[in-house]
Design a protein around this motif. Structure first.
Motif, short mmCIF file in Angstrom:
data_model
loop_
_atom_site.label_atom_id
_atom_site.label_comp_id
_atom_site.label_asym_id
_atom_site.label_seq_id
_atom_site.Cartn_x
_atom_site.Cartn_y
_atom_site.Cartn_z
N ILE A 198 3.40 -7.45 9.61
CA ILE A 198 3.81 -7.16 8.23
C ILE A 198 2.90 -6.06 7.72
CG2 ILE A 198 4.22 -8.12 5.95
CD1 ILE A 198 4.27 -10.91 7.26
N HIS A 199 3.50 -4.98 7.25
CA HIS A 199 2.73 -3.80 6.87
C HIS A 199 2.58 -3.69 5.36
CE1 HIS A 199 3.09 -2.58 10.94
NE2 HIS A 199 4.33 -2.15 10.87
N LEU A 200 1.46 -3.10 4.92
CA LEU A 200 1.38 -2.56 3.57
C LEU A 200 2.14 -1.25 3.54
CD1 LEU A 200 -2.33 -3.18 2.49
CD2 LEU A 200 -0.28 -4.10 1.38
N SER A 201 2.55 -0.82 2.36
CA SER A 201 3.33 0.41 2.24
C SER A 201 2.52 1.62 2.66
CB SER A 201 3.83 0.58 0.80
OG SER A 201 2.75 0.52 -0.11
N ARG A 202 3.22 2.71 2.96
CA ARG A 202 2.60 3.90 3.55
C ARG A 202 1.64 4.63 2.61
NH1 ARG A 202 4.79 5.32 8.38
NH2 ARG A 202 6.72 4.26 8.96
N ASP A 203 1.71 4.37 1.31
CA ASP A 203 0.80 5.05 0.39
C ASP A 203 -0.58 4.40 0.34
OD1 ASP A 203 1.49 2.73 -0.88
OD2 ASP A 203 2.00 3.66 -2.79
N SER A 204 -0.78 3.31 1.07
CA SER A 204 -2.08 2.65 1.09
C SER A 204 -2.97 3.28 2.15
CB SER A 204 -1.93 1.15 1.37
OG SER A 204 -1.53 0.93 2.72
N ALA A 205 -4.26 3.37 1.85
CA ALA A 205 -5.22 3.93 2.81
C ALA A 205 -5.32 3.04 4.05
CB ALA A 205 -6.59 4.08 2.16
N LEU A 210 -4.55 2.63 9.89
CA LEU A 210 -4.00 1.92 11.04
C LEU A 210 -2.99 2.78 11.79
CD1 LEU A 210 -3.57 -1.63 9.49
CD2 LEU A 210 -5.12 -1.00 11.35
N THR A 211 -2.20 3.56 11.06
CA THR A 211 -1.22 4.45 11.71
C THR A 211 -1.92 5.45 12.61
OG1 THR A 211 0.34 4.19 9.88
CG2 THR A 211 0.60 6.13 11.28
N GLU A 212 -3.09 5.94 12.16
CA GLU A 212 -3.84 6.91 12.96
C GLU A 212 -4.35 6.31 14.27
OE1 GLU A 212 -6.94 8.31 10.50
OE2 GLU A 212 -5.62 9.33 9.08
N HIS A 213 -4.66 5.01 14.26
CA HIS A 213 -5.29 4.38 15.42
C HIS A 213 -4.35 3.55 16.29
CE1 HIS A 213 -8.89 5.28 13.00
NE2 HIS A 213 -9.55 5.26 14.13
N ILE A 214 -3.30 3.02 15.67
CA ILE A 214 -2.44 2.09 16.40
C ILE A 214 -1.01 2.60 16.41
CG2 ILE A 214 -1.70 -0.31 16.59
CD1 ILE A 214 -4.73 0.14 16.79
N SER A 218 3.08 3.47 13.47
CA SER A 218 3.83 4.68 13.18
C SER A 218 5.33 4.45 13.28
CB SER A 218 3.42 5.80 14.15
OG SER A 218 3.73 5.44 15.49
N ARG A 219 5.74 3.30 13.81
CA ARG A 219 7.16 2.97 13.91
C ARG A 219 7.64 2.32 12.61
NH1 ARG A 219 5.42 1.06 19.10
NH2 ARG A 219 5.60 -1.10 18.39
N PRO A 220 8.93 2.39 12.33
CA PRO A 220 9.45 1.73 11.11
C PRO A 220 9.13 0.25 11.14
CG PRO A 220 11.09 3.20 12.05
CD PRO A 220 9.97 3.12 13.06
N VAL A 225 5.47 -4.41 2.48
CA VAL A 225 5.27 -4.84 1.10
C VAL A 225 4.22 -3.94 0.46
CG1 VAL A 225 3.51 -6.54 1.71
CG2 VAL A 225 4.87 -6.88 -0.36
N SER A 226 4.28 -3.79 -0.86
CA SER A 226 3.40 -2.83 -1.52
C SER A 226 2.13 -3.44 -2.11
CB SER A 226 4.16 -2.09 -2.64
OG SER A 226 4.63 -3.01 -3.60
N THR A 227 2.07 -4.77 -2.19
CA THR A 227 0.88 -5.41 -2.78
C THR A 227 0.27 -6.40 -1.82
OG1 THR A 227 2.10 -7.27 -3.77
CG2 THR A 227 1.96 -5.23 -5.07
N THR A 228 -1.05 -6.61 -1.97
CA THR A 228 -1.73 -7.58 -1.10
C THR A 228 -1.30 -9.01 -1.44
OG1 THR A 228 -3.62 -7.51 -2.63
CG2 THR A 228 -3.73 -6.12 -0.67
N ALA A 229 -0.95 -9.27 -2.69
CA ALA A 229 -0.48 -10.61 -3.05
C ALA A 229 0.82 -10.93 -2.32
CB ALA A 229 -0.28 -10.71 -4.56
N GLY A 230 1.73 -9.96 -2.29
CA GLY A 230 2.97 -10.16 -1.55
C GLY A 230 2.73 -10.28 -0.06
N LEU A 231 1.78 -9.51 0.43
CA LEU A 231 1.42 -9.56 1.85
C LEU A 231 0.92 -10.95 2.23
CD1 LEU A 231 1.12 -7.66 4.36
CD2 LEU A 231 -1.23 -7.29 3.62
N ALA A 232 0.04 -11.50 1.41
CA ALA A 232 -0.51 -12.83 1.69
C ALA A 232 0.59 -13.89 1.69
CB ALA A 232 -1.58 -13.18 0.65
N ALA A 233 1.52 -13.79 0.74
CA ALA A 233 2.59 -14.78 0.66
C ALA A 233 3.49 -14.75 1.89
CB ALA A 233 3.41 -14.54 -0.61
#
Length: 310
Positions: A198-205, A210-214, A218-220, A225-233
């Motif tokens: 489960i990824h955070l949105s692309r505008d997050s550092a 992670l895209t640079e290293h893994i 880089s795949r769709p 999700v755009s928030t860490t609260a949503g990510l945790a849920a």
């Protein structure tokens, strides 16, 4: 061409107020000037640059193409001017005023509450504003002088900014507690290769690093999700695992989940103090930065978060 010394900050303020209100009448009222005085001010500016900055209609005043191009530059000049005057006023006020700190959400929740408490004990007359956002927006807040400094991951290495690393923050996998891998002391990237991510949105550092290293990042994504609260849920629901730095994973949103550090290879996030080059901090902001440095020397940091001395 008229001498440039005939122009002043009032010409820029007049230009911006008319552009914002779309009316000479409303702009003059808000600036406490007569309309004739404001009209003369804009005429001086237009004569100096040799261009019309506004198109006048019977109903509204709109920017010309030249005016549109000039508007962001005028805003920046006003911002720089106001910041410089504010710095002088802070000195004369003996550290009374406002400190605005831009920071990542994990920094705001895990580090800044104690720092703010300590700072307010020493400087009760200084107001503090905390702004949390993604890394790109945090940098922009410093560039535009809307924040005195930022505490965030190094993002773009913007040429107008200075980055001083203060913490190293190890990445790990965040899993539901019933996940078979949740009790492992460490995990390799190979061990989680088959797990749904489960990824955070692309505008997050975090996502960008992670895209640079893994390559998988880089795949769709199958789930984003755009928030860490949503990510945790989503992780707690068992829909997959996610990868986060330890500081982010130590926030309240993830308290019911397991964090397992990753190795082979290990990835670390650099958390930095970000300031604008060639801009001196107000005494209030400088004292806040000094407090951060002193506090981190003795603070009990979350696991896998380490102090960095540059």
């Amino acid at each position: 061409m008229p001498n440039s010394h005939h122009l002043s900050i009032r010409h820029l303020r007049a230009f911006l107020r008319i552009a914002e209100t779309g009316s000479f009448t409303r702009a003059a009222e808000s600036l406490h000037q007569t309309q004739s005085t404001l009209t003369a001010t804009i005429k001086q500016l237009e004569q100096h640059v040799g261009l019309s900055l506004f198109d006048r209609t019977t109903r509204r005043v709109i920017l010309t193409q030249a005016g549109e191009r000039f508007m962001p530059q005028a805003k920046q000049l006003i911002s720089d001017f106001d910041t410089a005057i504010g710095d002088l006023q802070a000195i004369s006020a003996h550290q009374q005023g406002l400190v605005t700190v831009a920071a990542s959400p994990s920094t705001v929740s895990r580090l800044l509450p104690k720092l703010v408490q300590l700072y307010k004990t020493q400087y009760p007359d200084v107001d503090i504003c905390l702004r949390d956002d993604n890394a790109a927006q945090l940098e922009q807040l410093v560039i535009s002088n809307d924040a005195d400094f930022a505490i965030a991951a190094s993002h773009s290495q913007h040429p107008d900014l200075e980055y001083r690393q203060i913490l190293s923050d190890d990445y790990g996998a965040v899993l539901a507690r019933h996940h078979p891998l949740s009790d492992m002391p460490t995990l390799s990237w190979q061990q989680i290769a088959g797990e749904p991510l489960i990824h955070l949105s692309r505008d997050s550092a975090i996502r960008q690093q992670l895209t640079e290293h893994i390559p998988a990042f880089s795949r769709p994504p199958g789930l984003e999700v755009s928030t860490t609260a949503g990510l945790a849920a989503l992780v707690e629901q068992g829909l997959g695992i996610t990868l986060l730095p330890a500081l982010a994973a130590s926030t309240t949103a993830f308290q019911n989940l397991s964090f397992v550090p990753l190795n082979a290879p290990a990835i670390t996030r650099r958390i930095c103090i970000i300031t604008r080059k060639s801009r001196s901090l107000s005494p209030a902001a400088a004292s806040f930065l000094q407090l951060i440095t002193e506090y981190l020397e003795h603070a009990r940091l979350p696991g896998h978060v380490r102090l960095t001395r540059e």
